[in-house]
Design a protein around this motif. Structure first.
Motif, short mmCIF file in Angstrom:
data_model
loop_
_atom_site.label_atom_id
_atom_site.label_comp_id
_atom_site.label_asym_id
_atom_site.label_seq_id
_atom_site.Cartn_x
_atom_site.Cartn_y
_atom_site.Cartn_z
N ILE A 126 5.78 -12.94 -11.58
CA ILE A 126 4.66 -12.41 -11.21
C ILE A 126 4.10 -13.11 -9.85
O ILE A 126 3.71 -12.56 -8.85
N ARG A 127 4.57 -14.68 -9.81
CA ARG A 127 4.13 -15.37 -8.54
C ARG A 127 5.08 -14.66 -7.16
O ARG A 127 4.47 -14.32 -5.98
N ASN A 128 6.30 -14.23 -7.66
CA ASN A 128 7.04 -13.48 -6.65
C ASN A 128 6.96 -12.12 -6.24
O ASN A 128 7.38 -11.31 -5.43
N LYS A 129 5.94 -11.51 -7.22
CA LYS A 129 5.74 -10.20 -7.19
C LYS A 129 6.98 -9.15 -7.02
O LYS A 129 7.08 -8.30 -6.52
N ASP A 130 7.78 -9.71 -8.30
CA ASP A 130 8.89 -9.09 -8.49
C ASP A 130 8.75 -7.96 -9.66
O ASP A 130 9.12 -8.40 -10.93
N PHE A 131 8.63 -6.82 -9.48
CA PHE A 131 8.50 -5.73 -10.38
C PHE A 131 9.89 -5.68 -11.16
O PHE A 131 9.60 -5.30 -12.43
N ASP A 142 -2.57 -10.72 -11.02
CA ASP A 142 -1.50 -9.87 -10.15
C ASP A 142 -0.34 -9.12 -11.09
O ASP A 142 0.10 -8.24 -10.63
N LEU A 143 -0.52 -9.54 -12.27
CA LEU A 143 0.49 -8.78 -13.02
C LEU A 143 0.14 -7.41 -13.38
O LEU A 143 1.12 -6.32 -13.11
N PHE A 144 -1.10 -7.01 -13.42
CA PHE A 144 -1.53 -5.54 -13.27
C PHE A 144 -1.47 -4.99 -12.00
O PHE A 144 -1.17 -3.71 -11.80
N LYS A 145 -1.55 -5.55 -11.16
CA LYS A 145 -1.47 -5.24 -9.68
C LYS A 145 -0.10 -4.83 -9.30
O LYS A 145 0.03 -3.63 -9.03
N ILE A 146 0.79 -5.63 -9.67
CA ILE A 146 2.12 -5.37 -9.59
C ILE A 146 2.58 -4.03 -10.40
O ILE A 146 3.41 -3.40 -9.83
N LYS A 196 1.82 -1.50 -3.23
CA LYS A 196 1.89 0.04 -3.12
C LYS A 196 1.01 0.43 -4.06
O LYS A 196 1.49 -0.19 -5.33
N PHE A 197 0.26 1.50 -3.96
CA PHE A 197 0.00 2.04 -5.22
C PHE A 197 -0.37 3.72 -4.56
O PHE A 197 -0.53 3.88 -3.66
N LEU A 198 -0.19 4.45 -5.78
CA LEU A 198 -0.60 5.83 -5.60
C LEU A 198 -2.24 6.04 -5.46
O LEU A 198 -2.93 5.73 -6.35
N ARG A 199 -2.79 6.52 -4.37
CA ARG A 199 -4.08 7.09 -4.62
C ARG A 199 -4.22 8.35 -5.27
O ARG A 199 -3.51 9.28 -5.62
#
Length: 455
Positions: A275-280, A360-364, A452-455
């Protein structure tokens, strides 16, 4: 002559005052407006509470008569010796002077439960960390049965939660609907608490997660570890809106044995590092994506995103995946905004909680289009289940009315909370519908804060 006129004026004033009061208390739209402006201006609800509890409750003779003559309600009876009760009272009075109750300063007391003419000897102590409820005149309790004895309704350890702590029957409904939707959650039971025969009001029974009977009985899990924040986390570490919530040394494991606990904590450390590394890619190998899509969809429904110090993580040793236990403690659904641009739907968690790192978990997860599709499918399931969820909400209120009334709670609040919860549920599902209809027409990739996220 003057005295008679004065008496008439006084009677007219009382009549007009009561008429206006009754009109306000039973008028849903007017109550809503008063609550809205009170929350906006003074951040509290005083006027409606005063009308409900101090006026309506004292003139609602119909409900009062039902309380006297109808005994068809579920109760929870505690028998406590005068000596023990005195010690508990002294402890409560001591906590009233504080803002925080440390676990180590709470004592266990021997008490008895009477249920269906059966007596259980159990341990009881004050439950909770904040002293807000105690200062309102209430108390939460934790109860523990001996391993060797019979358990109350198959529960070995559970909490008695005071209704006065910003809970409502909608709290029961939300957790119950979440469980029916497929989340790991539990339906709370409502009871009128009696201590030595004295009515103490409405309480909710919540089974403790620390004893593993709930997961084994309700979810058929046999090989798992529960991970949660260490005791007094908020008090020791200045709140949970800081990045230490993403480090495993601030958590503890509760599993079948120490070896499996260490394995789970090791995996949890990797999970938090990802999560800290934003590694999906790493995260998707550590969580049950289908479950997380369901969890996040339902979190949007009640508009509450719980993670980090407040969350309970379940690590399934069989699958090697993490899930999050769903536990909702607020009094009502939170209303989702009607966005000016429906494209902003997926941005909300980014914008509303931009500085909250433990989410951040949910954001990732939402930054991945495939996961977002999984989440959207769960949103669609919720929309299709609209009627059944409304029925479940109404049924829980209906089935709880006798306990609610026996606790001398105002019927006006009961009716208002039911209608408000139903209205918010419809609103949030309508927002889901607008969003899903929008995504059929227009999809664009955007970027915000490295996500990145879909609009």
């Amino acid at each position: 002559m003057f005295r008679v006129s004065l008496l008439k004026v006084l009677l007219i004033f009382i009549f007009v005052f009561l008429a206006i009061t009754i009109f306000v208390s039973f008028n849903y739209d007017l109550r809503k407006k008063i609550n809205y402006y009170e929350n906006k201006i003074i951040k509290r609800q005083n006027i409606i509470k005063f009308i409900d509890y101090k006026i309506i409750n004292n003139i609602d003779f119909y409900s009062a008569i039902k309380r006297v003559f109808l005994n068809n309600f579920q109760r929870f009876d505690l028998k406590i010796t005068n000596l023990t009760l005195g010690k508990i009272t002294d402890e409560v009075n001591r906590f009233k002077k504080l803002t925080w109750m440390d676990n180590e300063s709470k004592n266990w007391y021997d008490v008895d439960i009477i249920d269906d003419n059966q007596r259980y000897n159990v341990k009881l102590k004050i439950h909770g960390a904040a002293t807000t409820t105690i200062k309102k005149g209430g108390s939460h309790y934790k109860i523990k049965h001996s391993k060797k004895d019979n358990y109350y309704r198959l529960m070995r350890q559970y909490n008695l939660l005071d209704y006065r702590d910003e809970l409502s029957l909608s709290t029961i409904a939300i957790n119950s609907i979440a469980k029916e939707f497929g989340l790991m959650s539990q339906k709370l039971a409502q009871r009128v608490l009696f201590i030595n025969g004295i009515n103490k009001g409405l309480y909710f029974i919540e089974e403790s997660l620390g004893k593993h009977y709930l997961f084994e009985r309700e979810f058929k899990l046999t090989n798992y570890t529960l991970i949660r924040a260490i005791d007094d986390f908020d008090n020791k570490y200045i709140g949970d809106n800081i990045d230490i919530t993403l480090f495993s040394n601030y958590y503890k494991a509760d599993g079948p044995n120490e070896k499996l606990n260490q394995i789970a904590l090791g995996r949890f450390q990797i999970f938090l590092q990802s999560i800290r590394n934003k590694d999906f890619d790493s995260i998707k190998n550590l969580v049950d994506l289908d479950y997380m899509a369901k969890y996040l969809a339902f979190s949007y429904l009640v508009y509450n995103f719980e993670s980090a110090a407040d969350a309970r993580y379940i690590y399934d040793h069989t699958t090697g995946k993490f899930k999050i236990y769903f536990r909702y403690e607020a009094a009502d659904f939170n209303e989702i905004n009607n966005y000016d641009e429906i494209a902003d739907f997926n941005k909300e968690i980014f914008n509303q909680y931009s500085d909250v790192e433990y989410l951040d978990l949910f954001k990732i997860l939402l930054s991945d289009s495939q996961f977002q599709m999984l989440r959207d499918k769960e949103l669609l399931k919720l929309i299709k289940n609209r009627d059944s969820m409304i029925r479940a909400l109404e049924t829980i209120y209906k089935d709880s009315y006798n306990e609610y009334n026996q606790a001398s709670l105002p019927i006006t609040e009961f009716n208002f909370n039911l209608k408000k919860s139903s209205e918010i549920l419809h609103n949030n599902l309508n927002v889901f519908s607008n969003y899903l209809n929008y995504t059929k027409i227009y999809i664009q990739v955007d970027q915000n804060n490295n996500y990145k996220f879909l609009r």
